[in-house]
Design an enzyme around this catalytic site. Structure first.
Site, mmCIF file in Angstrom:
data_model
loop_
_atom_site.group_PDB
_atom_site.id
_atom_site.type_symbol
_atom_site.label_atom_id
_atom_site.label_comp_id
_atom_site.label_asym_id
_atom_site.label_seq_id
_atom_site.Cartn_x
_atom_site.Cartn_y
_atom_site.Cartn_z
ATOM 1 N N ARG A 90 9.703 -49.186 52.306
ATOM 2 C CA ARG A 90 9.172 -48.904 53.637
ATOM 3 C C ARG A 90 10.209 -49.215 54.712
ATOM 4 N NH1 ARG A 90 3.553 -51.231 56.395
ATOM 5 N NH2 ARG A 90 3.883 -50.268 58.430
ATOM 6 N N ASN A 144 -0.991 -43.811 51.282
ATOM 7 C CA ASN A 144 -0.348 -42.873 52.200
ATOM 8 C C ASN A 144 0.836 -42.161 51.548
ATOM 9 O OD1 ASN A 144 -1.847 -43.124 54.632
ATOM 10 N ND2 ASN A 144 -0.958 -45.146 54.961
ATOM 11 N N CYS A 164 -9.184 -42.746 55.051
ATOM 12 C CA CYS A 164 -8.328 -43.372 56.068
ATOM 13 C C CYS A 164 -9.223 -44.190 56.986
ATOM 14 C CB CYS A 164 -7.587 -42.296 56.858
ATOM 15 S SG CYS A 164 -6.463 -42.932 58.130
ATOM 16 N N HIS A 194 -3.785 -38.574 59.725
ATOM 17 C CA HIS A 194 -2.821 -39.076 60.705
ATOM 18 C C HIS A 194 -2.399 -37.997 61.703
ATOM 19 C CE1 HIS A 194 -1.504 -42.880 58.263
ATOM 20 N NE2 HIS A 194 -2.804 -42.808 58.492
ATOM 21 N N TYR A 244 -1.332 -41.842 65.948
ATOM 22 C CA TYR A 244 -0.187 -41.213 65.298
ATOM 23 C C TYR A 244 0.331 -40.013 66.087
ATOM 24 C CZ TYR A 244 -0.985 -44.132 61.235
ATOM 25 O OH TYR A 244 -1.111 -45.208 60.401
#
Length: 421
Positions: A90, A144, A164, A194, A244
């Site tokens: 990440r 995700n 989500c 998102h 987002y």
């Protein structure tokens, strides 16, 4: 009832356990299996899970294992919440795109593509194991990027639904602002995972009064602050975009911010170290307050609601999920995966009719859906050209020199995860 959580060693998991304990009448779990290859984390999380169940007098048992096949055997539902490559991957997803002047984020843009490409093959392997163990089991994906991962699962013929926490977060926020019970709030929540907008906020159910204009008039500043968008943007749109959308509506501003502060991955990694130390305390028997800053707010309530509805034991009749479009948004293909309210039951989700979309939103959804098509192709088949095509199609990239530079970086940082590289 047996549930398995793959990625059960996540620091998120006590949030899920707390929901299972509090909402045991909605979802009466007899056996909960936490599956994770990281045995040290798994034992810390598993120990806290057992203490939470014991404190709240939950009669179910909590089992931990690093064996996926054993963990999912005879499970009625399997929740996926894994992170391939961990926080180290990440951190990379959030940093190397910045070298090209593009947003670094784990679910959208180049970083989101990298995560999808690492994740899809692993998830499909787990799903095949679930199918062999129990072909009737439901797979609930919280991993995700949810839209792409859910589409991969559905295309492979799995009984899967994507989940989500954005919608339930808005529901809880709006209910608090309007001083009503969360169950009174129904959202006209439309888009892709998102990439959604609240087109309406209705009291009492799908056909209830739309109080979104009142909400924006009386609480627009608070909503805008949460989204980190100017109030006038909400006023001009007349809807509430998910947070987002800031990556799209204020891309260059976000890039400048990200370049001057520690990454979210670094913040989360530090938080996880603190949380794991707390989980190891034998006196701790509830989720710590610090967990609220980790993310995933209200995930447990959403997961319980969805699992209960799919397994025929309760749950809300209408829930926001990720599933096949099947004509809901007429400008997208039927096999696109969208995030909308759906009637959920033992046969799965059936999307409800949604308001017609302004071209301002429909155009971006079409654009990102095209990217997701190419992203899934890259995740399934690999190859530099497929990575390049997906990046060139993404609205946050869209230039061949950027796509070329990002392609080289994506492959270089993820070579260990790609059999073809």
């Amino acid at each position: 009832m047996k549930l398995a959580v793959v990625g059960g060693g996540s620091t998120y998991t006590p949030e899920l356990i707390d929901g299972f304990a509090r909402l045991r009448d909605t979802l009466p779990i007899e056996e909960l299996v936490l599956v994770d290859p990281a045995a040290d984390r798994l034992e810390l999380v598993g120990g806290l899970a057992r203490r939470i169940f014991a404190k709240q007098d939950h009669p179910g048992t909590v089992v931990t294992t690093s064996d996926v096949d054993a963990g999912v055997a005879d499970a009625d539902a399997v929740l996926l919440q894994l992170r391939v490559g961990g926080q180290t991957a990440r951190q990379q997803d959030e940093t190397w795109p910045l070298e090209c002047g593009c947003v670094g984020q784990e679910t959208t843009g180049a970083g989101g593509l990298a995560k999808a490409m690492r994740t899809v093959p692993v998830v499909l392997d787990i799903a095949e194991r679930v199918r062999r163990a129990n072909p009737d089991a439901w797979i609930i994906d919280f991993t995700n990027p949810v839209g792409i991962v859910t589409r991969a699962l559905l295309q492979a013929g799995h009984r899967a639904v994507g989940l989500c926490n954005v919608a339930i977060g808005f529901q809880r926020k709006f209910a608090a602002l309007l001083d009503v019970a969360p169950g009174e709030i129904h959202l006209d929540h439309v888009g892709l995972n998102h990439l959604t907008w609240e087109l309406g906020v209705r009291l009492g159910g799908p056909g209830g009064e739309n109080v979104l204009p009142k909400l924006l008039a009386e609480h627009g500043d608070a909503v805008a602050d949460d989204l980190r968008l100017p109030r006038q943007v909400l006023d001009r749109l007349g809807v509430v975009p998910s947070y987002y959308l800031r990556y799209f509506y204020a891309h260059d501003e976000v890039v400048r911010e990200l370049a001057t502060k520690p990454s979210r991955a670094a913040e989360v990694a530090a938080m996880e170290r603190q949380l794991l130390a707390m989980y190891g305390d034998p006196a701790l028997d509830e989720k710590p307050e610090l967990l609220a800053k980790r993310g995933g707010a209200f995930y447990s309530e959403a997961a319980v609601d969805l699992a209960a509805a799919l397994l025929g034991d309760g749950g809300s009749p209408v829930q926001v999920v990720n599933t096949y479009n099947n004509g809901t948004l007429p400008f997208l293909a039927d096999d696109a995966v969208i995030e909308v309210p759906a009637a959920v039951g033992a046969d799965g989700p059936a999307p409800l009719a949604v308001p017609a979309l302004d071209p301002l939103y429909a155009g971006l959804l079409s654009h990102v859906t095209a990217y997701e098509d190419l992203a899934l192709e890259a995740a399934l088949r690999g190859g530099r050209d497929r990575v390049f095509r997906a990046l060139l199609a993404h609205p946050l990239v869209g230039q061949y020199d950027l796509a070329d530079g990002l392609t080289d970086r994506l492959i270089a940082h993820n070579r260990e995860h790609f059999a073809w590289a």
